[in-house]
Design a protein around this motif. Structure first.
Motif, short mmCIF file in Angstrom:
data_model
loop_
_atom_site.label_atom_id
_atom_site.label_comp_id
_atom_site.label_asym_id
_atom_site.label_seq_id
_atom_site.Cartn_x
_atom_site.Cartn_y
_atom_site.Cartn_z
N ILE A 110 0.45 -1.64 -0.22
CA ILE A 110 0.38 -0.15 -0.01
C ILE A 110 0.94 1.53 0.18
O ILE A 110 1.08 2.66 -0.66
N ASN A 111 1.86 1.51 0.81
CA ASN A 111 2.19 2.51 0.91
C ASN A 111 3.24 2.69 -0.50
O ASN A 111 3.79 3.76 -1.00
N ASP A 122 -0.82 9.42 6.23
CA ASP A 122 -0.76 8.38 5.25
C ASP A 122 -2.25 7.33 4.88
O ASP A 122 -2.86 6.71 4.24
N SER A 125 -5.81 8.47 -3.55
CA SER A 125 -4.66 7.77 -3.69
C SER A 125 -6.03 5.79 -4.47
O SER A 125 -6.58 6.47 -5.95
N GLN A 126 -6.85 6.09 -3.57
CA GLN A 126 -7.91 5.06 -3.66
C GLN A 126 -8.73 5.15 -4.75
O GLN A 126 -9.56 5.04 -5.55
N ASN A 147 -3.48 10.03 2.53
CA ASN A 147 -3.40 9.52 1.09
C ASN A 147 -3.79 8.56 -0.04
O ASN A 147 -4.31 8.71 -0.92
N ILE A 148 -3.43 7.67 1.26
CA ILE A 148 -4.01 6.18 0.90
C ILE A 148 -5.20 6.47 0.06
O ILE A 148 -6.05 6.30 -1.26
N LYS A 195 0.35 3.95 -3.42
CA LYS A 195 0.24 5.47 -2.83
C LYS A 195 0.76 5.93 -3.70
O LYS A 195 -0.04 8.00 -3.59
#
Length: 605
Positions: A223-224, A513, A520-521, A516-517, A227
């Motif tokens: 995931i990191n 985080d 992005s998702q 951000n995720i 992202k």
């Protein structure tokens, strides 16, 4: 079997092929000069061969297949059907004393196999041609992470299904032996260090993680990495979901927020510890809330004699009641009680009327900034309301009482956390003087609960931003709603009295985080499509939450994921005197409330 238009066309096509096939076989065998004795047999032969072969085709299910997905298996099925048809034709002819040259039957079978197969495979070719010439232009370039069996099946289905919107163009796998090879025609370009490079190189729009058995820590690393791309990311569900239903791109899902946890989800065997619930009258306060409703769901499975769902808000209680009635039908005796835990007389009436033997106390004011502005309401509900319940549980001989606390009760910096800490102290006090077993369960934030950060971020993203984060370094402990409810039930079973149970929640999650995720998702880029705005810590908020009063202050239990906080001595008499004085005289104003809390909790800041 239903006969639609396409199946009728196949049937008519087969009859034409069979009739032309036997004529062509004679023509080839006798080089165009067919003896008159065979020509006279043609009418009878055509009937025999047509009936024998189409009957075999039907039995072999050639009219049931979806030929646009045809592969080697279907080709073998055509071979079997045509061989059987030719053999049946021979047997019927012998039974009728019709003797034909064996070469004619062999040529007839070859013609039938080729053209019956071609008729069906042409459907697959037509779809492939259509797909490659037209539809691929409208598909999304997709990268597969995980070139194992699941990845292979997903890629194959993506290529064969014309309705699939994904076009697999690259694959990633950390197994170096697979690098520079192909999986179903898709190149495996390297390990996870190539993800961002591949996104630019191949114009990737979506990333699909086909690693259903991957550990949460590994998933978090992926995931990191992802992202930082602009791609939407989807994952294949956990392996247990695939065992019964098979792998399919239709089962792909977006990242769950649970995937962000740095540990695997804790699964507690509630079957083993539910003995104290079965045939008991169980009450859940705040039963319509996020935790309360999940508690009610899990408790309902263990056959209490009656389930009392107490909540001040009728809409949420109405919803969980409908859900449980629909699921358990007449097997569960449910009573919805609309009441406030602040009303001592009403609580007395409820305990006297229904005699609950097990109580899970989840009702509370929990919104940190709102309680900073309304501290007297927080005290009335979270302290005085809890004390009302504790006194009733003691008076009416309740067997077990489990209080739901929060990590904000540790060295509290907010009104809400301070009121929860006072309630933890009350749990210890009541346990010393009562035959009822009182205990508390302390955990962090619950993913997706009402008023939490996840639904807030989701709403802000849907509205186009900005997404508001208090501080770039803020972290929080998270757990799933099902984990929280399971832990509470487990604590009730383990409790011998006065304990504060604490869950090993792994590493805290950075809120930035998380933002951000989630952006992005949604297929957008943080800071460009959706802005992230830092608003500063709100009144009563900490940069980092804590789970323990003291670093070395825990005792281990038989469950490796649950600990008991070590207790220290308190002057309970003085504390109860202060609480009763405030309850009887009332509290007015923020300063008066804070002074009251500081008298009980010296470490309240």
């Amino acid at each position: 079997m239903k006969w639609n238009g396409k199946k009728v066309l196949f049937f008519i096509g087969d009859l034409i092929i069979l009739n032309i096939g036997i004529c062509a076989a004679f023509f080839i065998r006798f080089e165009g000069s067919i003896p008159a004795k065979y020509i006279d047999l043609f009418p009878k032969l055509l009937v025999i061969i047509s009936l024998a072969n189409v009957s075999c085709f039907y039995v072999c299910e050639l009219y049931k297949k979806l030929w646009r997905y045809a592969s080697i298996g279907e080709l073998v099925q055509i071979l079997l059907a045509t061989v059987t048809g030719a053999f049946m034709s021979l047997l019927i002819e012998l039974a009728l004393d019709i003797y034909l040259p064996k070469s004619v039957l062999l040529i007839f079978w070859l013609i039938t196999f080729v053209f019956v197969g071609a008729l069906r495979i042409s459907i697959r070719f037509k779809n492939d041609i259509k797909k490659y010439l037209f539809e691929d232009h409208y598909k999304k370039n997709t990268m597969i992470i995980g070139a194992g069996e699941a990845g292979s099946i997903i890629i194959k289905e993506m290529k064969s299904n014309i309705n699939c919107k994904y076009k697999p163009v690259a694959a990633i796998d950390d197994d170096k032996k697979k690098h520079k090879t192909k999986i179903n025609g898709v190149p495996i370009i390297g390990g996870r260090d190539k993800i961002l490079w591949a996104v630019k190189k191949f114009g990737i729009e979506e990333i699909i993680v086909t690693m259903p058995s991957v550990q949460k820590k590994e998933m978090q690393i992926i995931i990191n990495v992802c992202k930082n791309s602009r791609c939407k990311v989807k994952v294949l569900p956990e392996v247990f979901g695939l065992m019964g239903e098979g792998v399919s791109f239709k089962k792909l899902r977006g990242f769950n927020i649970e995937d962000l946890l740095s540990r695997n989800e804790i699964c507690i065997n509630t079957e083993e510890i539910s003995h104290y619930i079965e045939n008991e009258v169980v009450m859940v306060t705040g039963g319509g809330g996020s935790i309360g409703s999940e508690l009610s769901r899990q408790i309902a499975r263990f056959r209490p004699s009656k389930l009392l769902i107490l909540d001040f808000y009728e809409n949420s209680a109405f919803d969980i009641n409908n859900e449980l009635v629909k699921k358990h039908d007449k097997d569960l005796d449910i009573k919805i009680i609309i009441a406030s835990i602040r009303e001592k007389e009403k609580m007395e009436y409820i305990f006297d009327t229904y005699k609950p033997t097990v109580v899970f106390h989840a009702a509370a004011h929990k919104h940190v900034p709102l309680m900073e502005g309304n501290p007297d309401e927080a005290v009335k509900n979270n302290i005085f309301g809890t004390l009302n319940l504790l006194e009733c549980a003691d008076k009416y001989s309740c067997k077990k009482f489990v209080f739901i606390s929060t990590d904000k009760a540790v060295n509290p910096a907010c009104i809400m956390g301070a009121t929860k800490r006072v309630s933890e102290i009350l749990i210890r006090y009541m346990n010393k003087k009562s035959s009822t077993i009182f205990s508390a369960v302390r955990f962090g934030n619950v993913l997706g609960s009402n008023g939490s950060v996840v639904p807030l971020f989701k709403k802000q993203i849907e509205e186009g931003g900005p997404v508001t984060v208090t501080h770039p370094d803020t972290t929080r402990y998270f757990m799933t709603i099902s984990e929280a409810a399971s832990l509470v039930i487990q604590a009730g079973a383990m409790a011998s009295g006065g304990e504060i149970f604490v869950l090993d929640m792994g590493k805290p999650v950075k809120i930035l985080d998380l933002a951000n995720i989630m952006i992005s998702q949604a297929g957008m880029r943080p800071g460009e499509d959706i802005e992230i705005e830092f608003t500063g810590l709100r009144p009563g908020e900490k940069l980092h939450e804590e789970l323990l009063m003291f670093k070395d202050g825990i005792n281990i239990t038989k469950n490796n994921n649950i600990f008991i906080e070590k207790q220290y001595d308190l002057d309970f008499a003085a504390i109860i005197e202060e609480i009763n004085k405030a309850r009887n005289n009332g509290l007015i104003g923020i300063n008066e409330v804070k002074d009251f809390l500081k008298k009980i909790i010296p470490d309240y800041k």
